[in-house]
Design a protein around this motif. Structure first.
Motif, PDB file in Angstrom:
ATOM      1  N   HIS A 119     -21.314 -54.305  20.140  1.00 37.97           N
ATOM      2  CA  HIS A 119     -21.444 -52.931  21.137  1.00 37.97           C
ATOM      3  C   HIS A 119     -22.999 -53.547  21.168  1.00 37.97           C
ATOM      4  O   HIS A 119     -24.003 -54.314  20.337  1.00 37.97           O
ATOM      5  CB  HIS A 119     -21.292 -51.940  19.765  1.00 37.97           C
ATOM      6  N   SER A 148     -27.273 -44.357  17.335  1.00 34.67           N
ATOM      7  CA  SER A 148     -26.151 -45.527  17.889  1.00 34.67           C
ATOM      8  C   SER A 148     -25.474 -46.332  16.791  1.00 34.67           C
ATOM      9  O   SER A 148     -24.225 -46.323  16.846  1.00 34.67           O
ATOM     10  CB  SER A 148     -27.021 -46.158  18.999  1.00 34.67           C
ATOM     11  N   ARG A 151     -22.784 -43.964  14.683  1.00 37.27           N
ATOM     12  CA  ARG A 151     -21.921 -43.634  15.335  1.00 37.27           C
ATOM     13  C   ARG A 151     -21.107 -44.615  15.787  1.00 37.27           C
ATOM     14  O   ARG A 151     -20.059 -44.135  15.733  1.00 37.27           O
ATOM     15  CB  ARG A 151     -22.551 -42.929  17.062  1.00 37.27           C
ATOM     16  N   ILE A 152     -21.318 -45.851  15.457  1.00 28.93           N
ATOM     17  CA  ILE A 152     -20.563 -46.852  15.828  1.00 28.93           C
ATOM     18  C   ILE A 152     -20.084 -47.467  14.139  1.00 28.93           C
ATOM     19  O   ILE A 152     -18.683 -47.281  14.382  1.00 28.93           O
ATOM     20  CB  ILE A 152     -21.227 -48.347  16.297  1.00 28.93           C
ATOM     21  N   ASN A 154     -19.067 -44.893  11.712  1.00 32.73           N
ATOM     22  CA  ASN A 154     -18.154 -44.159  11.937  1.00 32.73           C
ATOM     23  C   ASN A 154     -17.079 -44.136  12.342  1.00 32.73           C
ATOM     24  O   ASN A 154     -16.292 -43.881  11.901  1.00 32.73           O
ATOM     25  CB  ASN A 154     -19.231 -42.921  12.407  1.00 32.73           C
ATOM     26  N   GLN A 155     -17.488 -44.635  13.744  1.00 33.31           N
ATOM     27  CA  GLN A 155     -15.932 -44.710  14.536  1.00 33.31           C
ATOM     28  C   GLN A 155     -15.586 -45.515  14.326  1.00 33.31           C
ATOM     29  O   GLN A 155     -14.171 -45.472  14.315  1.00 33.31           O
ATOM     30  CB  GLN A 155     -16.517 -44.721  15.999  1.00 33.31           C
ATOM     31  N   GLU A 156     -15.847 -46.927  14.100  1.00 30.28           N
ATOM     32  CA  GLU A 156     -15.204 -48.135  13.517  1.00 30.28           C
ATOM     33  C   GLU A 156     -14.660 -48.278  12.506  1.00 30.28           C
ATOM     34  O   GLU A 156     -14.287 -48.894  11.530  1.00 30.28           O
ATOM     35  CB  GLU A 156     -15.989 -49.182  14.033  1.00 30.28           C
ATOM     36  N   ASP A 162     -12.847 -42.742   6.579  1.00 32.65           N
ATOM     37  CA  ASP A 162     -11.353 -42.343   7.803  1.00 32.65           C
ATOM     38  C   ASP A 162     -10.139 -43.024   6.963  1.00 32.65           C
ATOM     39  O   ASP A 162     -10.819 -44.337   7.770  1.00 32.65           O
ATOM     40  CB  ASP A 162     -11.803 -42.679   8.906  1.00 32.65           C
ATOM     41  N   LYS A 165      -8.929 -46.125   9.620  1.00 36.65           N
ATOM     42  CA  LYS A 165      -9.442 -47.126   9.560  1.00 36.65           C
ATOM     43  C   LYS A 165      -9.959 -48.040   9.291  1.00 36.65           C
ATOM     44  O   LYS A 165     -10.551 -48.633   8.542  1.00 36.65           O
ATOM     45  CB  LYS A 165     -10.475 -46.454  10.892  1.00 36.65           C
TER      46      LYS A 165
END
Lengths: 342, 250
Positions: A119, A148, A151-152, A154-156, A162, A165
């Motif tokens: 990223h 940023s 966010r990464i 958290n998302q990944e 989560d 994941k």
């Protein structure tokens, strides 16, 4: 959180930065590259190529055996007490293999870094997007970078929030030239900056993010430009590991005979003390680095034997001065007072 | 009872004292409020286990109130709006422009005020470390006010103890920090000053500790008592010895 103080022209710290990222690529980690100067795509294109295991080991092995076969036959006559001490090893032992080695004369092939997920955060592009987070009195660029990163993470799924994941790898974050004018922070240009706390707040929140997730981060900062030294002290407090690179280019040390083989010094100001009462301190504190054609090595700095025929006062004085600067210690263990003379 | 202890380190890391006091007070059965600003909970937990105390167990039985600064800060910045409808975050001063630490003080006070069913011995406030508050935007006056309020609440009213860690350097450029440290030194009952050795790095002696008992505060015209020892930190223990008598020398 590895904090690197850049050398004057940023040449060598850039190298360290690229090594960190390249190691991430080779190990299959995810990367997050942030910069305000160069576009991360370009940074990635310039990563050094990893050396295949066998060729490098052979090279190192050859050098080591050559040295050994010469010396082992000589027995010492005068300094015979030192015979039994182990030979001083300038570079790390070849038997322990930790990490990979790289050839800086070649760049990494695109297939290699395209195989991992990376990223990027390029400040000029990001600033054009609308802000979405409460900035809490922090510099806008830092706030965006933090948002940023968060966010990464958290998302990944690097923070384990989560359960679906589950991540098997870590995120390597590299931030280049933080604190410079390009990030909109004026600590490098004025003595009384507008917001002294931006950088330290940023580091604190970043530290929180790193502790909470499976990630590691390297930051390079042009420390020599920061006028307010109080900031550097606070920053050292907030980082786990602080390494300073001092290159000899353009300084008076370039001609000092003590340093003729090396290109600069490595100052380890602090080493991480995590999860235990003490930290693992190496035996020596004097490290210097050298840039060979293919390799960037960090070695122990040792005084060359004093073989001068002419006992000239001036050069001896220089050597003595430099010798005093050695063994200044690092922050987690004790540092001596500067002017104690024996 | 009612004592204010200042842990001060110069050119070295004095956090081993924080770990010591944490496990000491927990083992003594006191109720501890630990404001941990610099490291995560798991770091302290792992070290405390080596010293024989379990922080998770202490938290569960209500003996330990742990404020993890790093996590709190993240929740403040990235938390959703709904989560903040409850109590205001103790680290609110980071996002507000008014730099007063009242929210932090309220947190400390509510956690140490004994509830009806508590059977713990005296309350203890432990802070690691105070210099971080300056980095986060609090003014030195705000930090000193916070400590003052805590002293009144914890030491005088609740007859508890306070232990605070600060960093300082001799020729430091950080004037705000020096101001806070000097002021705290004048008000402390006991100062434990950890310093690196003047002669530099040594493998066997990690530093020296100066223990200053501020007897002069008791208005009996006596001087402060100063004792100096050297120490070496091991994995589960710290050994103290008189100057020059480390095990490596004897």
């Amino acid at each position: 959180l590895v904090f690197t103080e850049e050398d004057k022209y940023g040449l060598y710290s850039n190298l360290l930065f690229k090594y960190f990222l390249a190691e991430g690529v080779v190990c299959g980690h995810d990367l997050f590259v942030a910069s305000a100067k160069e576009h991360p795509d370009n940074i990635l294109k310039e990563l050094p190529a990893p050396l295949l295991d066998d060729t490098y080991r052979k090279e190192l092995g050859e050098e080591a055996t050559a040295v050994k076969s010469e010396d082992c036959q000589d027995s010492m006559k005068i300094a015979w007490r030192y015979q039994n001490l182990p030979k001083m090893e300038a570079s790390p032992a070849t038997s322990t293999k930790f990490g990979h080695y790289y050839d800086i004369s070649k760049t990494m092939s695109p297939e290699l870094y395209q195989s991992i997920k990376w990223h990027s955060f390029y400040l000029p592009e990001e600033l054009s997007l609308p802000p979405a987070m409460k900035t809490c009195n922090m510099n806008r660029a830092y706030a965006r970078l933090l948002q940023s990163i968060q966010r990464i993470i958290n998302q990944e799924g690097f923070d384990g929030s989560d359960p679906q994941k589950k991540q098997k790898t870590i995120l390597r974050i590299g931030i280049q030239s933080l604190g410079s004018l390009l990030w909109g922070d004026d600590i490098c240009s004025s003595d009384t900056p507008e917001d002294i706390h931006s950088l330290t707040k940023f580091l604190y929140v970043l530290r929180g993010l790193l502790r909470k997730s499976l990630s590691a981060c390297i930051i390079t900062v042009p420390a020599h430009l920061i006028q307010n030294k109080a900031i550097m002290e606070r920053v050292t407090n907030l980082s786990d590991m602080v390494v300073g690179l001092e290159s000899f280019i353009g300084s008076e040390r370039e001609t000092n005979p003590l340093y003729k083989d090396y290109h600069g010094l490595v100052h380890v100001h602090q080493i991480p003390r995590l999860n235990s009462l003490i930290c693992d301190v190496s035996d020596t504190k004097d490290l210097a680095f050298r840039l060979k054609r293919k390799l960037f090595t960090i070695e122990r700095l040792h005084l060359p034997p004093d073989l001068s025929d002419t006992v000239s006062r001036a050069s001896k004085q220089d050597l003595a001065e430099s010798a005093k600067l050695l063994s200044s210690g690092c922050g987690a263990m004790a540092i001596g007072k500067k002017h104690l003379d024996f | 009872q009612g004592k204010f202890t200042l842990l001060r380190d110069t050119r070295t890391d004095g956090s081993f004292l924080v770990h010591h006091f944490l496990s000491f007070y927990l083992r003594a059965g006191c109720k501890v409020c630990f404001v941990a600003l610099l490291q995560s909970f798991s770091h302290y937990n792992i070290v405390a286990q080596k010293l024989g105390v379990s922080l998770t167990a202490a938290k569960e039985r209500g003996q330990l109130v742990f404020l993890e600064g790093l996590k709190s800060c993240l929740d403040l910045l990235f938390g959703e709006e709904e989560e903040q409808s409850g109590q205001p975050s103790p680290l609110q001063f980071i996002s507000e422009s008014a730099s007063n630490l009242k929210a932090l003080f309220d947190f400390v006070r509510t956690s140490l005020t004994p509830a009806g069913s508590d059977s713990w011995k005296g309350p203890v406030l432990l802070v690691d470390d105070l210099s971080v508050l300056l980095s986060l935007g609090a003014t030195p006056v705000a930090v000193l006010d916070f400590i003052h309020y805590c002293r009144v609440a914890v030491c005088s009213q609740l007859k508890g103890n306070i232990v605070v860690l600060v960093h300082s350097n001799e020729d430091s450029d950080d004037e705000e920090n020096e101001l806070v440290v000097n002021s705290l030194c004048h008000h402390s009952d006991l100062i434990l000053w950890v310093e690196g050795l003047a002669t530099g790095f040594c493998k066997d002696v990690h530093g020296q500790i100066k223990i200053i008992r501020r007897v002069s505060l008791e208005l009996t015209a006596e001087q402060d008592v100063i004792q100096i020892y050297q120490y070496k930190i091991q994995d589960k223990n710290v050994t103290f010895f008189a100057r020059g008598l480390s095990a490596a020398v004897l």
